[in-house]
Design a protein around this motif. Sequence first.
Motif, PDB file in Angstrom:
ATOM      1  N   THR A 331       0.836  -1.204   0.000  1.00 32.39           N
ATOM      2  CA  THR A 331       0.000   0.000   0.000  1.00 32.39           C
ATOM      3  C   THR A 331       0.867   1.249   0.000  1.00 32.39           C
ATOM      4  O   THR A 331       0.597   2.220  -0.722  1.00 32.39           O
ATOM      5  CB  THR A 331      -0.929   0.021   1.224  1.00 32.39           C
ATOM      6  N   TYR A 332       1.924   1.236   0.801  1.00 31.80           N
ATOM      7  CA  TYR A 332       2.835   2.373   0.891  1.00 31.80           C
ATOM      8  C   TYR A 332       3.432   2.708  -0.475  1.00 31.80           C
ATOM      9  O   TYR A 332       3.384   3.854  -0.929  1.00 31.80           O
ATOM     10  CB  TYR A 332       3.948   2.054   1.894  1.00 31.80           C
ATOM     11  N   GLU A 333       3.964   1.700  -1.141  1.00 29.38           N
ATOM     12  CA  GLU A 333       4.613   1.957  -2.426  1.00 29.38           C
ATOM     13  C   GLU A 333       3.594   2.294  -3.508  1.00 29.38           C
ATOM     14  O   GLU A 333       3.859   3.121  -4.387  1.00 29.38           O
ATOM     15  CB  GLU A 333       5.474   0.758  -2.817  1.00 29.38           C
ATOM     16  N   CYS A 334       2.412   1.672  -3.470  1.00 29.19           N
ATOM     17  CA  CYS A 334       1.377   1.974  -4.462  1.00 29.19           C
ATOM     18  C   CYS A 334       0.861   3.405  -4.312  1.00 29.19           C
ATOM     19  O   CYS A 334       0.654   4.118  -5.307  1.00 29.19           O
ATOM     20  CB  CYS A 334       0.216   0.986  -4.342  1.00 29.19           C
ATOM     21  N   VAL A 335       0.626   3.841  -3.063  1.00 28.59           N
ATOM     22  CA  VAL A 335       0.154   5.213  -2.836  1.00 28.59           C
ATOM     23  C   VAL A 335       1.203   6.223  -3.288  1.00 28.59           C
ATOM     24  O   VAL A 335       0.876   7.260  -3.889  1.00 28.59           O
ATOM     25  CB  VAL A 335      -0.213   5.433  -1.350  1.00 28.59           C
ATOM     26  N   LYS A 336       2.465   5.919  -3.037  1.00 30.81           N
ATOM     27  CA  LYS A 336       3.535   6.820  -3.475  1.00 30.81           C
ATOM     28  C   LYS A 336       3.610   6.883  -4.996  1.00 30.81           C
ATOM     29  O   LYS A 336       3.860   7.937  -5.582  1.00 30.81           O
ATOM     30  CB  LYS A 336       4.872   6.369  -2.896  1.00 30.81           C
ATOM     31  N   ASP A 337       3.386   5.743  -5.665  1.00 25.74           N
ATOM     32  CA  ASP A 337       3.343   5.745  -7.129  1.00 25.74           C
ATOM     33  C   ASP A 337       2.189   6.610  -7.633  1.00 25.74           C
ATOM     34  O   ASP A 337       2.338   7.377  -8.590  1.00 25.74           O
ATOM     35  CB  ASP A 337       3.182   4.312  -7.657  1.00 25.74           C
ATOM     36  N   MET A 338       1.026   6.488  -6.976  1.00 28.75           N
ATOM     37  CA  MET A 338      -0.149   7.268  -7.376  1.00 28.75           C
ATOM     38  C   MET A 338       0.096   8.764  -7.190  1.00 28.75           C
ATOM     39  O   MET A 338      -0.352   9.583  -7.994  1.00 28.75           O
ATOM     40  CB  MET A 338      -1.365   6.838  -6.566  1.00 28.75           C
ATOM     41  N   LEU A 339       0.812   9.121  -6.127  1.00 25.54           N
ATOM     42  CA  LEU A 339       1.075  10.529  -5.833  1.00 25.54           C
ATOM     43  C   LEU A 339       2.270  11.075  -6.610  1.00 25.54           C
ATOM     44  O   LEU A 339       2.543  12.267  -6.577  1.00 25.54           O
ATOM     45  CB  LEU A 339       1.321  10.714  -4.337  1.00 25.54           C
ATOM     46  N   GLY A 340       3.000  10.164  -7.286  1.00 22.81           N
ATOM     47  CA  GLY A 340       4.146  10.594  -8.078  1.00 22.81           C
ATOM     48  C   GLY A 340       5.353  10.978  -7.253  1.00 22.81           C
ATOM     49  O   GLY A 340       6.101  11.890  -7.605  1.00 22.81           O
ATOM     50  N   VAL A 341       5.561  10.278  -6.137  1.00 26.78           N
ATOM     51  CA  VAL A 341       6.722  10.564  -5.276  1.00 26.78           C
ATOM     52  C   VAL A 341       7.914   9.807  -5.803  1.00 26.78           C
ATOM     53  O   VAL A 341       7.868   8.588  -5.988  1.00 26.78           O
ATOM     54  CB  VAL A 341       6.437  10.159  -3.814  1.00 26.78           C
ATOM     55  N   GLU A 342       9.017  10.521  -6.047  1.00 27.36           N
ATOM     56  CA  GLU A 342      10.199   9.873  -6.597  1.00 27.36           C
ATOM     57  C   GLU A 342      10.942   9.059  -5.566  1.00 27.36           C
ATOM     58  O   GLU A 342      11.570   8.049  -5.867  1.00 27.36           O
ATOM     59  CB  GLU A 342      11.166  10.921  -7.181  1.00 27.36           C
ATOM     60  N   MET A 343      10.892   9.487  -4.302  1.00 30.65           N
ATOM     61  CA  MET A 343      11.626   8.833  -3.223  1.00 30.65           C
ATOM     62  C   MET A 343      11.019   7.469  -2.941  1.00 30.65           C
ATOM     63  O   MET A 343       9.841   7.348  -2.670  1.00 30.65           O
ATOM     64  CB  MET A 343      11.583   9.703  -1.961  1.00 30.65           C
ATOM     65  N   ARG A 344      11.787   6.394  -3.025  1.00 28.34           N
ATOM     66  CA  ARG A 344      11.300   5.042  -2.825  1.00 28.34           C
ATOM     67  C   ARG A 344      12.051   4.380  -1.682  1.00 28.34           C
ATOM     68  O   ARG A 344      13.184   4.742  -1.369  1.00 28.34           O
ATOM     69  CB  ARG A 344      11.515   4.196  -4.097  1.00 28.34           C
ATOM     70  N   ILE A 345      11.462   3.378  -1.056  1.00 28.93           N
ATOM     71  CA  ILE A 345      12.146   2.634   0.002  1.00 28.93           C
ATOM     72  C   ILE A 345      13.456   2.076  -0.513  1.00 28.93           C
ATOM     73  O   ILE A 345      14.500   2.193   0.106  1.00 28.93           O
ATOM     74  CB  ILE A 345      11.282   1.467   0.525  1.00 28.93           C
ATOM     75  N   SER A 346      13.390   1.431  -1.692  1.00 24.59           N
ATOM     76  CA  SER A 346      14.574   0.744  -2.224  1.00 24.59           C
ATOM     77  C   SER A 346      15.656   1.688  -2.705  1.00 24.59           C
ATOM     78  O   SER A 346      16.752   1.267  -3.035  1.00 24.59           O
ATOM     79  CB  SER A 346      14.154  -0.185  -3.375  1.00 24.59           C
ATOM     80  N   ASP A 347      15.339   2.992  -2.798  1.00 27.26           N
ATOM     81  CA  ASP A 347      16.360   3.954  -3.155  1.00 27.26           C
ATOM     82  C   ASP A 347      17.285   4.229  -1.985  1.00 27.26           C
ATOM     83  O   ASP A 347      18.230   4.955  -2.099  1.00 27.26           O
ATOM     84  CB  ASP A 347      15.733   5.295  -3.603  1.00 27.26           C
TER      85      ASP A 347
END
Length: 347
Positions: A331-347
């Motif tokens: 959910t965390y990563e999907c919501v961030k994708d929807m919001l267009g956040v570049e910062m990712r956990i795996s980064d």
Amino acid sequence: MTSEDVVGKSTGETAVSRIVITEESKATHAVVTVCKSLFAGGVAGAVSRTAVAPLERLKILLQVQNPHNIKYNGTIQGLKYIWRTEGLRGLFKGNGTNCARIVPNSAVKFFSYEEACRGILWLYRRKTGNEDAQLTPVLRLGAGASAGIIAMSSTYPMDMVRGRITVQTEKSPYQYRGMLHALSTVYREEGFRALYRGWLPSIPYVGLNFAVYETLKDWLLQSKPFGLVNEDAKELGVATKLGCGAAAGTVGQTVAYPLDVVRRRMQMVGWNHAASIVTAGAHGKEQPLQYSGMVDAFRKTVCHEGFGALYKGLIPNSVKVVPSIAIAFVTYECVKDMLGVEMRISD
């Protein structure tokens, strides 16, 4: 002053203003990115916990119930008993308080983990002199533990009173009317330190979850075993992320579960109004067990109930924690994708 001087001055002022605007834009973008990341973490926590709220309540009831007066004897029986005695609302008792706690906790936890990873990776590359170095599982564990300490410290009093609200039943002599009432009551009757009882055993679990999840994701992307990941894939699919989250939850809860039992029992210390908590005598006639600290809680639990008591509620927790952790990460990563956040956990 010549016309060239005027033009040069005007051009210089324009360049400076552009730099200022650019810096302001970067700062605004950074703030928006942080807010979006926090929002994604909060949504992830609320969705994942609500999905497994009945199992969460049953787990806590099993962890702290009086061994001389067994009411909840297994996952199915326990859920049926709650349904029969308290109805649908009983299955979700404490979930509102849990969401009020988990939303800021999850938001701070995910964001703190990302920032800790950035800082630790920068120090690690500087120390090794290798600009391409990546975080090791041990460093990820440290980042996860740091995130856990920050998140738990900021919201732990809410977790403490949530445990008590979850345990109380209709037959409890005293009723907490809600989170704010519980916080004020505990503070007034037991002091500020009581709000942080059981804080120390809470930390390892969060660190293990993040370390396992991130390490497993990196391993799958790099080695691409069993055809689970396409050869040209740069990111895992939702199903694979769910599997990584499930594995993280399984490992974390198995290793750290005794600490969670001890944490819940320490939270009940000083609460004499519970209807069913661990006591030192048969039939609940004696006063509830008192613990002076984490080690004392371990010792008394094993002494009075045996080693198996450290794993009370493990089965409903296992059923709960695997989908809960998996849902939270995805959910965390999907919501961030929807919001267009570049910062990712795996980064």
